[in-house]
Design a protein around this motif. Structure first.
Motif, mmCIF file in Angstrom:
data_model
loop_
_atom_site.group_PDB
_atom_site.id
_atom_site.type_symbol
_atom_site.label_atom_id
_atom_site.label_comp_id
_atom_site.label_asym_id
_atom_site.label_seq_id
_atom_site.Cartn_x
_atom_site.Cartn_y
_atom_site.Cartn_z
ATOM 1 N N ARG A 22 0.839 -1.204 0.000
ATOM 2 C CA ARG A 22 0.000 0.000 0.000
ATOM 3 C C ARG A 22 0.870 1.250 0.000
ATOM 4 O O ARG A 22 0.666 2.184 -0.795
ATOM 5 C CB ARG A 22 -0.927 -0.002 1.218
ATOM 6 N N VAL A 47 -3.283 3.215 -8.180
ATOM 7 C CA VAL A 47 -4.433 2.611 -7.534
ATOM 8 C C VAL A 47 -3.979 1.529 -6.550
ATOM 9 O O VAL A 47 -3.116 0.715 -6.883
ATOM 10 C CB VAL A 47 -5.346 1.971 -8.609
ATOM 11 N N TYR A 48 -4.531 1.523 -5.350
ATOM 12 C CA TYR A 48 -4.288 0.431 -4.412
ATOM 13 C C TYR A 48 -5.598 -0.279 -4.163
ATOM 14 O O TYR A 48 -6.540 0.295 -3.620
ATOM 15 C CB TYR A 48 -3.722 0.964 -3.086
ATOM 16 N N ASP A 49 -5.658 -1.529 -4.579
ATOM 17 C CA ASP A 49 -6.869 -2.306 -4.408
ATOM 18 C C ASP A 49 -6.480 -3.646 -3.777
ATOM 19 O O ASP A 49 -5.914 -4.511 -4.447
ATOM 20 C CB ASP A 49 -7.530 -2.532 -5.780
ATOM 21 N N ARG A 52 -7.889 -6.214 -3.109
ATOM 22 C CA ARG A 52 -8.448 -7.458 -3.670
ATOM 23 C C ARG A 52 -7.625 -7.949 -4.848
ATOM 24 O O ARG A 52 -7.804 -9.062 -5.331
ATOM 25 C CB ARG A 52 -9.889 -7.220 -4.130
ATOM 26 N N ALA A 79 -7.314 0.425 -15.041
ATOM 27 C CA ALA A 79 -8.359 1.017 -14.207
ATOM 28 C C ALA A 79 -8.701 2.414 -14.722
ATOM 29 O O ALA A 79 -9.871 2.796 -14.811
ATOM 30 C CB ALA A 79 -7.908 1.087 -12.757
#
Lengths: 206, 206
Positions: free
Chosen positions: A108, A117-119, A121, B200
């Motif tokens: 992160r 983007v930090y996802d 999942r 994204a």
DNA sequence: ATGATTGGATAGCGATACTCTCTAATACTA
DNA sequence: TAGTATTAGAGAGTATCGCTATCCAATCAT
């Protein structure tokens, strides 16, 4: 073309082709009778793809099946399909516990520093966390600066890749999924060669 | 520390530690009697390194042994040691036939375009050739422009790595060999995440 | 003294990726 | 048309890998 012809054209043994048929990696030929079927170019191409994935890319038959299934029947959501594809690629990592509020702190932090983007999942996030942990455990931790430098260079690569993505959605998924898998060995080899090149120049300067 | 203590501290089962001892990945403890030996921090560190190599890096025990042997006893030639280390890393490719005048044409062309050293004895050259051939066989050939773009970005990475190489030769070999192996999963994860990020943003723009 | 632990050796196990064998039906070949 | 070769399909067998389990006698901890 019968199975022996396919075997000859592809360089894959008949028994192995039958194995791929059984495992669902290769679609069946058109049956012309109870004991005969004909195969065409689509089988040859598929066989080459299978060998590329199980060979140089290093996928297991199981993993290759997952990737091939995504190529055959992608959803229309590129982001989700890419996520599933990456999840099927090694190194496979277990998902974090459901309740953990911040399961991937290093990843992160790195992605935030990179403005990406930090996802949580996304499987690659878990992979990044595992890789960072492994390097640290082995005594060669990766500094934030290095991550930033890596991230920036690799983002250039990714931008190049995505610029060349086909416009048609189905082709885009295939390009993205297979490009992720097939180009990785190229990336690694080039990185190693770049190291070699720099090392050679250092040796010359001794 | 006895073997059970080492097992507890490392999280590796006693039977597995014995297996690594047998396989020569881990040096024996100091025998204090016929049925006892003590282990110290060096064993714990080594065990962590072994797990990092056989886990996230994905090496077989055999390959890990080769890498570890190079770390333990590198020659004084960084270039040669790096070559041997890279050769031990997957994906392993067979060397070309001895008599072939130009065994790796694609790789040679790519490296010449990049202005990098081309040495056909270097395993990564064969790996690059195999990876390029696989991508082509699978129907996603890599254009010279793409190779150039990849090569340039990755050379930035390599330059960053080598700038931070320790001055002391022994440490330099360890850094280079382990850095090649341990950082590769990080590179791959970051590339995948960069793809995700760009994808994204494209999806958002739909 | 007694129960647990150890080093060392050997055997077993579960997964993987084929590879081999078999059968009956069918297809070329002379 | 007789005879040989090939095929689909399925099951069993094989080799390798990375452990894991078991056993033994020696030794340690209490």
């Amino acid at each position: 073309m019968r199975i022996s012809g396919l075997a000859h054209a592809s360089g894959v043994a008949v028994a192995t082709i039958k194995y791929y048929l059984r495992e669902g990696l290769l679609h069946a030929g058109v049956a012309t009778s109870a004991t005969q079927a004909t195969y065409d170019d689509s089988h040859l191409r598929r066989l080459r793809l299978i060998r590329a994935l199980t060979g140089p890319v290093g996928l297991s038959v199981q993993q290759a099946r997952t990737i091939l299934a995504l190529v055959d029947d992608p959803g229309d959501d590129l982001y989700a399909t890419l996520g599933r594809a990456v999840g099927a690629l090694p190194p496979s990592t277990d998902a974090a516990a459901a309740g953990d509020p911040d399961p991937y702190p290093h990843a992160r932090a790195a992605l935030e520093a990179l403005g990406q983007v930090y996802d949580p999942r996304f499987p690659a996030v878990a992979q990044l966390e595992a890789a960072l942990a492994a390097a640290e455990d082995a005594g060669l931790p990766i500094s934030p600066e290095r991550l930033l430098a890596y991230g920036r260079s690799l983002r250039e690569l990714a931008a190049y890749d995505l610029e060349r993505m086909p416009a048609e959605p189905r082709a885009a998924v295939e390009y993205t999924v297979l490009g992720t898998a097939l180009y990785e060995p190229v990336v690694l080899a080039l990185r190693r060669l770049a190291h070699q090149d720099v090392a050679a120049r250092l040796d010359l300067g001794r």
